[in-house]
Write an enzyme that holds these catalytic residues in place. Structure first.
Site, mmCIF file in Angstrom:
data_model
loop_
_atom_site.group_PDB
_atom_site.id
_atom_site.type_symbol
_atom_site.label_atom_id
_atom_site.label_comp_id
_atom_site.label_asym_id
_atom_site.label_seq_id
_atom_site.Cartn_x
_atom_site.Cartn_y
_atom_site.Cartn_z
ATOM 1 N N ARG A 1 6.417 1.484 -3.998
ATOM 2 C CA ARG A 1 5.142 0.766 -4.175
ATOM 3 C C ARG A 1 4.164 1.740 -4.818
ATOM 4 O O ARG A 1 3.806 2.745 -4.212
ATOM 5 C CB ARG A 1 4.598 0.269 -2.838
ATOM 6 C CG ARG A 1 5.527 -0.689 -2.090
ATOM 7 C CD ARG A 1 4.851 -1.240 -0.843
ATOM 8 N NE ARG A 1 5.783 -1.925 0.033
ATOM 9 C CZ ARG A 1 6.128 -3.204 -0.065
ATOM 10 N NH1 ARG A 1 5.618 -3.927 -1.040
ATOM 11 N NH2 ARG A 1 6.963 -3.751 0.789
ATOM 12 N N ARG B 1 9.195 -6.040 -1.167
ATOM 13 C CA ARG B 1 8.667 -7.382 -0.959
ATOM 14 C C ARG B 1 7.159 -7.461 -1.196
ATOM 15 O O ARG B 1 6.402 -6.638 -0.701
ATOM 16 C CB ARG B 1 9.003 -7.873 0.454
ATOM 17 C CG ARG B 1 8.562 -9.309 0.709
ATOM 18 C CD ARG B 1 8.919 -9.771 2.103
ATOM 19 N NE ARG B 1 10.326 -10.132 2.201
ATOM 20 C CZ ARG B 1 11.153 -9.612 3.093
ATOM 21 N NH1 ARG B 1 10.736 -8.678 3.910
ATOM 22 N NH2 ARG B 1 12.407 -10.003 3.142
ATOM 23 N N ASN C 1 -1.666 -9.899 8.261
ATOM 24 C CA ASN C 1 -0.429 -9.612 8.992
ATOM 25 C C ASN C 1 0.318 -10.896 9.336
ATOM 26 O O ASN C 1 1.538 -11.001 9.174
ATOM 27 C CB ASN C 1 -0.733 -8.841 10.276
ATOM 28 C CG ASN C 1 -1.020 -7.374 10.037
ATOM 29 O OD1 ASN C 1 -0.792 -6.855 8.952
ATOM 30 N ND2 ASN C 1 -1.528 -6.698 11.038
ATOM 31 N N TYR D 1 -3.500 5.200 4.599
ATOM 32 C CA TYR D 1 -2.254 5.335 5.361
ATOM 33 C C TYR D 1 -2.068 6.794 5.747
ATOM 34 O O TYR D 1 -2.188 7.686 4.913
ATOM 35 C CB TYR D 1 -1.040 4.913 4.530
ATOM 36 C CG TYR D 1 -0.858 3.436 4.314
ATOM 37 C CD1 TYR D 1 -1.913 2.534 4.420
ATOM 38 C CD2 TYR D 1 0.388 2.923 3.983
ATOM 39 C CE1 TYR D 1 -1.737 1.190 4.204
ATOM 40 C CE2 TYR D 1 0.583 1.564 3.755
ATOM 41 C CZ TYR D 1 -0.488 0.704 3.868
ATOM 42 O OH TYR D 1 -0.307 -0.641 3.650
ATOM 43 N N HIS E 1 14.498 3.208 -0.602
ATOM 44 C CA HIS E 1 13.217 3.366 0.090
ATOM 45 C C HIS E 1 12.843 4.838 0.256
ATOM 46 O O HIS E 1 11.780 5.167 0.771
ATOM 47 C CB HIS E 1 13.316 2.680 1.464
ATOM 48 C CG HIS E 1 12.021 2.472 2.165
ATOM 49 N ND1 HIS E 1 11.689 3.134 3.325
ATOM 50 C CD2 HIS E 1 10.967 1.668 1.880
ATOM 51 C CE1 HIS E 1 10.488 2.752 3.729
ATOM 52 N NE2 HIS E 1 10.023 1.862 2.880
ATOM 53 N N ARG F 1 4.100 2.399 16.061
ATOM 54 C CA ARG F 1 2.943 1.618 15.638
ATOM 55 C C ARG F 1 3.155 0.118 15.807
ATOM 56 O O ARG F 1 2.277 -0.600 16.253
ATOM 57 C CB ARG F 1 2.613 1.904 14.180
ATOM 58 C CG ARG F 1 1.288 1.262 13.725
ATOM 59 C CD ARG F 1 1.141 1.274 12.216
ATOM 60 N NE ARG F 1 1.881 0.187 11.595
ATOM 61 C CZ ARG F 1 2.558 0.300 10.454
ATOM 62 N NH1 ARG F 1 2.619 1.454 9.839
ATOM 63 N NH2 ARG F 1 3.186 -0.739 9.950
#
Length: 706
Positions: free
Chosen positions: A378, A408, A43, A471, A438, A567
């Site tokens: 992705r 990214r 992170n 996820y 997106h 989150r």
């Protein structure tokens, strides 16, 4: 006067602190705690490459400019450094004083080269000479330009001196006595970073590859002595935007961005504490300040220890949770008939991601399917979805895929996927100029009788079967006429020159989504009364959009109850008298990464519930193509609402944000049972799956004429 907004960067650091909080909790299994320590590092890697780099550029261009929280770039950088140094110290203290000793208590022992036994020294030296030495390339630092140091690659730096009486060495290192003789060696990334050593007494002892290289690196410099060594890694600026209008070949432009990322300006250095002389030398050469340098003990990247999962006996990780197949979908048949009857909700990773793969795969093989349209952001490696799309194209179907190259850190993979799809005959679209696509949507067109029937899948998360195992995301299979018609309009817009036509069910950023959200917040305000206050519940990854935050403040002032589960970054300040006392902000970090976006508006009893690919951030609502879609099916509606409510009941893993920016653990009230949202959800789906398996089997006997 108190600020109405928290600083975005400092709020993000607080989020990483919540990740670290899970590593510090002794009730979590040992390797899971180590995993959280690793996530803290990854992170921070992205944070420094993107956010800190951006603030540094702002400091150069507009040093006096204050952000929405009232801070200048210089103040932000100072506070980033202070808070990040504090967290990284806690992270490494936890590793050294807690995790590694507990591993040793289970006979899994980290051994430094200085503590090797004679047999371990011989083994490590032989490994170095046979497996590592051929891969290593020492780089002199007295050259112009200074040797390139790769982004996020680990290195060993060696401070060298000639051995007295060896003339050749003196000639090699001839130069200014004021310039230290330092050589850099990159740690190979394609090999295991852990070396298992010969061990006795039932122990499993290991060393790190980087320390083996540091210990035996003298072999790289015959005739020279190593005075000091330093392990280090550099994070570079990765906040690049491609000039889409100036470049005719967009793929070439994206590839240039990948090259720039490796050679951009350094933002941060992490190193051990073995050589102050080398540290100062690198700081000077890389133009880094003291605040940019993070000195740790021994292991500079805890992520290298994740290879220890290979020896897990099952007692050092969370108990296994299955990915359960949803009861609403048939296993051995296509879903067309089921989706025609009702919408089907999918909640991963509690439920299996296989239905999404099957949906695309069935469409690829079904002779009645004429076309498939899809967005890809992705995808991951070896994606079965990409394979199905290729097969569909080879089967003669029209396949149109919008591949977003600007995801990214996934740009290189997405370029490869786009080329792979094009080679199979898929029509690949690279999105819209200056807008990331997106949105997550698939549409299938199928000939049924004399008409074309459309089916859609809309999701909050990426079409990536691997991340779908960790996820938490929601998605919907539907053939609702208004939704699939809107889906057609959406694809016409993003693949062609169509102007935006009025959509009845879907809201799309950057055109209508933000306006829809603001209108629904305003409607909640107007319909709220003291006797029946309004209610907004929302779950997302980040909340940074100024207009949305101001609207929520207005709602709070009107008596609307606002429950937010965020989150990551949250710039809204809850609990301020007269402004936000009716707003409560919670956050959950647990074994699954919370990724779903759910928005609920009570609407004076006429409830509305939405799922979305978009967080409430400026980039999502103003600069990206995003979709928000309603949950219209009654059963799906009840299920999503229950899921959302569950996240506000957690008193085991939830933390609550206060007006001072602190995240405090939510504790169970007296006589209240502890409640963990993710555990509840898993048990719910497990019980449903078990009931379906154990349910009564009914055989129907068909009467036939003899």
């Amino acid at each position: 006067m108190e600020s109405r907004f928290f600083n975005r960067e400092l709020s993000w650091i607080e989020f990483n602190g919540r990740v670290l909080h899970q590593a510090l909790r002794k009730e979590n299994p040992l390797l899971e705690r180590l995993q959280f320590l690793s996530i803290v590092t990854s992170n921070f890697d992205e944070f420094f490459q993107v956010r800190v780099a951006s603030v540094k550029r702002m400091q150069d261009s507009s040093p006096d400019l204050q952000d929405i929280s009232g801070l200048t770039p210089e103040v932000v950088l100072k506070q980033i450094s202070a808070k990040s140094h504090q967290l990284i110290r806690q992270q490494h203290d936890c590793l050294k004083n807690d995790i590694l000793p507990e591993l040793a208590g289970k006979n899994i022992c980290y051994v430094k080269p200085s503590d090797f036994s004679a047999s371990q020294s011989d083994y490590a030296l032989n490994y170095f000479l046979s497996d590592l030495y051929p891969l290593l390339t020492p780089l002199r630092t007295d050259t112009e330009p200074f040797p390139h140091i790769g982004n996020l690659s680990s290195y060993v730096a060696f401070l060298l001196k000639p051995i007295s009486g060896i003339r050749k060495a003196n000639e090699i290192l001839k130069g200014s006595d004021d310039e230290p003789r330092i050589s850099l060696v990159q740690i190979p990334s394609g090999i295991s970073q852990i070396l298992w050593l010969p061990s006795e007494n039932g122990k499993k002892e290991f060393a790190l590859t980087e320390e083996i290289i540091s210990q035996y690196g003298t072999q790289l410099f015959p005739g020279l002595a190593v005075e000091e060594t330093l392990l280090f890694r550099i994070a570079r600026d990765a906040d690049f935007a491609v000039d889409e209008e100036a470049r005719r070949n967009f793929v070439d432009a994206m590839e240039e961005v990948l090259v720039q990322r490796q050679s951009s300006f350094p933002v941060q250095m992490t190193c051990n504490q073995t050589s102050e002389k080398i540290t100062q030398f690198l700081m000077e050469k890389l133009e880094l300040k003291e605040d940019d340098v993070y000195k740790v003990e021994d292991i500079i990247n805890p992520g290298v220890l994740m290879d220890l999962r290979e020896i897990d006996d099952g007692k050092m990780s969370f108990p296994e949770w299955q990915h359960l197949y949803p009861q609403d979908l048939p296993i051995d048949e296509p879903y067309w008939d089921t989706i025609k009857q009702h919408d089907v909700l999918l909640h991963v990773p509690y439920q299996s991601y296989d239905p999404v793969v099957k949906f695309v795969s069935d469409a690829a093989d079904d002779p009645k399917v004429l076309a498939i349209k899809m967005t890809l952001y992705r995808t991951g490696n070896d994606s079965p979805i990409v394979a199905a799309l290729e097969r569909a194209a080879r089967n003669g179907k029209q396949v149109v895929v919008l591949v977003e190259l600007k995801a990214r850190f996934d740009e290189e993979r997405n370029i490869a996927r786009a080329n792979q799809l094009e080679n199979a005959g898929v029509t690949v679209i690279y999105g819209l100029v200056n807008l990331k696509v997106h949105a997550k949507i698939i549409m299938v067109m199928r000939r049924e009788n004399t008409s074309i029937r459309r089916y859609a899948h809309l999701a909050t998360g990426n079409y990536n079967p691997k991340t779908a195992k960790i996820y938490s995301d929601l998605s919907l299979f539907t053939s609702n006429y208004e939704i699939v018609n809107d889906a057609s309009l959406f694809f016409n817009l993003v693949t062609g020159y169509s102007t935006l036509q009025s959509m009845k069910q879907l809201s799309m950023a950057p055109v209508t989504l933000k306006a829809k959200l603001l209108a629904m917040i305003q409607r909640e305000i107007e319909r709220s009364t003291p006797e029946h206050p309004g209610l907004i519940m929302a779950k997302m990854n980040a909340l940074t959009h100024e207009e949305i935050i101001e609207a929520l403040y207005k709602a709070s002032q009107a008596g609307v109850k606002v429950l937010l589960n965020v989150r990551g970054v949250c710039m809204l300040v809850p609990g301020l008298p007269g402004l936000s006392e009716n707003i409560r902000v919670l956050s959950i970090v647990d074994r699954y990464l919370e990724h779903s976006r759910i928005f609920y508006f009570e609407n004076d009893g006429d409830e509305e519930l939405y799922l979305s690919s978009a967080d409430w951030m400026s980039r999502n609502l103003d600069r990206r193509i995003e979709l928000m879609f309603p949950v219209l099916d009654d059963k799906a509606f009840d299920e999503v609402k229950e899921i959302l409510e569950v996240y506000f009941k957690d008193n085991e893993n939830a933390l609550e944000l206060n007006e001072n920016g602190q995240w405090l653990p939510v504790k169970a009230e007296k006589n209240e049972k502890t409640f963990r949202a993710q555990d509840f959800l898993y048990k719910k789906y497990k019980k449903a799956a078990d009931s379906a398996v154990k349910g009564p089997k009914i055989d129907f006997e068909v009467r036939r004429k003899d």
